[in-house]
Motif scaffolding. Structure first.
Motif, PDB file in Angstrom:
ATOM      1  N   THR A  70       8.522  -4.757  -7.448  1.00 25.03           N
ATOM      2  CA  THR A  70       9.114  -6.099  -7.445  1.00 25.03           C
ATOM      3  C   THR A  70      10.424  -6.116  -6.669  1.00 25.03           C
ATOM      4  O   THR A  70      10.653  -6.997  -5.826  1.00 25.03           O
ATOM      5  CB  THR A  70       9.350  -6.580  -8.888  1.00 25.03           C
ATOM      6  N   LEU A  71      11.293  -5.154  -6.932  1.00 26.46           N
ATOM      7  CA  LEU A  71      12.574  -5.099  -6.238  1.00 26.46           C
ATOM      8  C   LEU A  71      12.382  -4.889  -4.744  1.00 26.46           C
ATOM      9  O   LEU A  71      13.057  -5.515  -3.914  1.00 26.46           O
ATOM     10  CB  LEU A  71      13.447  -3.982  -6.818  1.00 26.46           C
ATOM     11  N   ALA A  72      11.448  -4.014  -4.390  1.00 25.17           N
ATOM     12  CA  ALA A  72      11.190  -3.735  -2.978  1.00 25.17           C
ATOM     13  C   ALA A  72      10.643  -4.968  -2.261  1.00 25.17           C
ATOM     14  O   ALA A  72      11.021  -5.255  -1.117  1.00 25.17           O
ATOM     15  CB  ALA A  72      10.205  -2.577  -2.843  1.00 25.17           C
ATOM     16  N   MET A  73       9.763  -5.715  -2.935  1.00 27.15           N
ATOM     17  CA  MET A  73       9.198  -6.915  -2.311  1.00 27.15           C
ATOM     18  C   MET A  73      10.236  -8.031  -2.193  1.00 27.15           C
ATOM     19  O   MET A  73      10.213  -8.829  -1.252  1.00 27.15           O
ATOM     20  CB  MET A  73       7.987  -7.403  -3.104  1.00 27.15           C
ATOM     21  N   ASN A  87       0.837  -1.214   0.000  1.00 22.67           N
ATOM     22  CA  ASN A  87       0.000   0.000   0.000  1.00 22.67           C
ATOM     23  C   ASN A  87       0.861   1.249   0.000  1.00 22.67           C
ATOM     24  O   ASN A  87       0.548   2.234  -0.688  1.00 22.67           O
ATOM     25  CB  ASN A  87      -0.921  -0.002   1.225  1.00 22.67           C
ATOM     26  N   ASP A  88       1.958   1.205   0.760  1.00 22.02           N
ATOM     27  CA  ASP A  88       2.855   2.358   0.825  1.00 22.02           C
ATOM     28  C   ASP A  88       3.513   2.612  -0.530  1.00 22.02           C
ATOM     29  O   ASP A  88       3.593   3.761  -0.992  1.00 22.02           O
ATOM     30  CB  ASP A  88       3.916   2.112   1.901  1.00 22.02           C
ATOM     31  N   LEU A  89       3.968   1.551  -1.170  1.00 19.58           N
ATOM     32  CA  LEU A  89       4.620   1.684  -2.476  1.00 19.58           C
ATOM     33  C   LEU A  89       3.648   2.220  -3.527  1.00 19.58           C
ATOM     34  O   LEU A  89       4.005   3.098  -4.333  1.00 19.58           O
ATOM     35  CB  LEU A  89       5.184   0.334  -2.923  1.00 19.58           C
ATOM     36  N   ARG A  90       2.445   1.699  -3.511  1.00 18.61           N
ATOM     37  CA  ARG A  90       1.463   2.139  -4.497  1.00 18.61           C
ATOM     38  C   ARG A  90       1.031   3.573  -4.273  1.00 18.61           C
ATOM     39  O   ARG A  90       0.792   4.322  -5.231  1.00 18.61           O
ATOM     40  CB  ARG A  90       0.260   1.190  -4.467  1.00 18.61           C
ATOM     41  N   SER A  91       0.931   3.974  -3.019  1.00 18.57           N
ATOM     42  CA  SER A  91       0.561   5.366  -2.727  1.00 18.57           C
ATOM     43  C   SER A  91       1.632   6.344  -3.191  1.00 18.57           C
ATOM     44  O   SER A  91       1.352   7.503  -3.474  1.00 18.57           O
ATOM     45  CB  SER A  91       0.306   5.533  -1.223  1.00 18.57           C
ATOM     46  N   GLN A  92       2.874   5.860  -3.269  1.00 19.30           N
ATOM     47  CA  GLN A  92       3.980   6.689  -3.741  1.00 19.30           C
ATOM     48  C   GLN A  92       4.113   6.662  -5.264  1.00 19.30           C
ATOM     49  O   GLN A  92       4.990   7.327  -5.822  1.00 19.30           O
ATOM     50  CB  GLN A  92       5.294   6.205  -3.115  1.00 19.30           C
TER      51      GLN A  92
END
Length: 491
Positions: A217-220, A204-209
């Motif tokens: 993908t890299l973050a996960m 959710n945080d990544l998508r909000s940004q």
């Protein structure tokens, strides 16, 4: 422990197999159909959007493989009708409730019909996205157990894990299970529901940004490694598989459940024919790179034992275990299926076999020329690897021609930027490091009891062979495994 007759046990049985397109699943399906054509039904759960797509995967990724050639020869023009009668392919997804099966009528039919549930669905990528690995390897197991508990006449649930849930421990690894929340380093606070919340919050945080798909993908992937190491596991794969085992132990209730932990699975030893393989597995990636002249150094301890086991032996152990434990309630057992105690082999042996085989039968490259292989440079510590990489990096920056251009060739076209190439290599080494210097062997006392039961009480004594002591490793690698991967894996 009494096993009785394999043929009698399988006669008129209905078996649900998740991960139906996987390597072990295919070998299991072929074995059952070949030895006991009177099996009632094999339900194969595959990831697919609809039934048409599932049928397409059945024909292209399962029965279309060379693995089924003996059955095709046996049944001839009746092969298709035989498969239609015995196999029911089901579109689904174990990371969802009811295994992702949308047809409620079909669900009720399966719940009433299934005698054995074999869970083979998983992602085996060490560097998988954490949301994907958690969804399949952990939460997926929860949904499988929930489904098993609803099966009216289920005799046994077989969950296939991996011996490497042991992490980086050394010495003798026993066939012990994990309690819910148990960690390898003593860190407290491991909670599967909390892990799912960590994943959801991060997404959710990544998508909000406004993060791109690539960045997500890299973050996960980074999150998976971080969470695994927080609790003592070396990578996302074995961490999520260990939590999957916890789920089986915690939630199974009165369902007779057992866990199979294979080590490194290699090509078939004998059935349906020697040497069948699919996909580049752990040690096979080394053989492929070496034969094609792209692997000229090895990071690891050549004196370490590498635990390998042929795929058909793993399948035979699975069948023997499900026979032994069918309808014995309540029961949980763990079987480690490998070779490091009974018949150990070292990395130095693999190095020797590879050199001898590809020196005599070199790979022919796309230009029609044989690839000449040489002795591999062995780096026996992380310090030596870092020095080696620093040396390579300096030469690459200067644009000098290298006699050892393994990294240049292997990663050519993957990253256009030199620094990203080096970082990529370092990440792979970081992920695989625990296995390059692995210093443990896997106890198989429970599995040995199964072997003894097979020797003393199995009617068809030659049908379920899974004793690694019978393997001559030199003969197996030189005449079966390496020729097999050359035939089925090399491109």
């Amino acid at each position: 422990m009494e096993l009785g007759s394999v043929l009698q046990f399988l006669d008129n049985k209905s078996i649900l197999v998740t991960g139906g397109t996987g390597f072990l699943a295919k070998i299991f399906v072929e074995k059952i159909l070949r030895v006991q054509p009177n099996v009632k039904k094999l339900y194969l759960l595959v990831r697919a959007a609809d039934h048409k797509s599932a049928i397409h995967r059945l024909h292209n990724e399962i029965i279309g493989k060379d693995l089924f050639r003996n059955l095709k020869e046996k049944y001839g023009k009746n092969f298709t009708s035989f498969i239609s009668e015995k196999i029911s392919v089901i579109p689904g997804d174990i990371s969802r409730r009811d295994l992702g099966v949308e047809d409620s009528v079909l669900i009720q039919h399966i719940l009433k019909d299934v005698d054995v549930l074999l869970n083979l669905a998983a992602t085996t990528n060490f560097d998988e996205r954490y949301d994907v690995a958690l969804g399949l390897n952990t939460m997926g197991v929860k949904y499988v157990v929930d489904f098993a508990k609803q099966c009216v006449k289920l005799q046994v649930l077989v969950h296939v894990s991996t011996a490497y849930v042991s992490g980086e421990r050394s010495g003798l690894i026993l066939e012990n299970g994990y309690r819910m929340g148990e960690t390898l380093n003593g860190e407290t606070g491991l909670d599967i529901n909390m892990e799912r919340k960590v994943v959801d919050d991060k997404l959710n945080d990544l998508r909000s940004q406004g993060a791109s798909d690539k960045d997500i993908t890299l973050a996960m992937k980074d999150l998976g490694i971080k969470r695994a190491r927080l609790y003592g596991w070396p990578n996302t794969y074995v961490f999520t598989k260990a939590m999957g085992e916890m789920v089986v132990g915690e939630l199974k209730g009165i369902v007779p459940a057992l866990i199979i932990r294979p080590t490194i699975i290699t090509s078939t030893y004998k059935e349906p024919f020697p040497g069948w393989a699919e996909g580049i597995r752990t040690i096979d990636s080394l053989a492929v790179g070496y034969a094609k002249g792209k692997l000229t150094f090895f990071l690891g301890n050549l004196d370490s034992v590498v635990d390998v086991i042929p795929a058909d032996m793993v399948v035979n152990a699975m069948i023997a275990a499900m026979m032994a434990h069918a309808s014995h309630r309540p029961l949980e057992s763990i079987y480690q299926v490998g070779s490091s105690v009974q018949n150990p082999i070292k990395y130095s042996h693999l190095q020797d076999y590879g050199f001898r085989y590809f020196s005599n039968k070199p790979w022919i490259n796309k230009d029609g020329k044989p690839v000449i292989v040489g002795k591999v440079t062995v780096l026996n510590s992380m310090d030596s690897f870092h020095r080696y990489m620093a040396f390579r990096y300096l030469f690459l920056l200067k644009g000098l021609e290298l006699t050892n251009a393994a990294f240049c060739h292997f990663f050519q076209g993957v990253y256009s930027n030199l620094n990203r190439k080096i970082n990529f290599v370092m990440r792979l080494v970081d992920i695989y490091r625990p296995y390059l210097f692995f210093n443990a062997v896997f106890d198989d006392l429970n599995t040995e009891k199964l072997r003894m039961a097979a020797r003393t009480s199995l009617v068809e004594k030659d049908m379920l062979y899974f004793d690694p002591k019978c393997i001559d490793w030199e003969d197996y690698f030189m005449n079966i495994h390496i020729p097999g991967i050359v035939k089925y894996i090399f491109k």
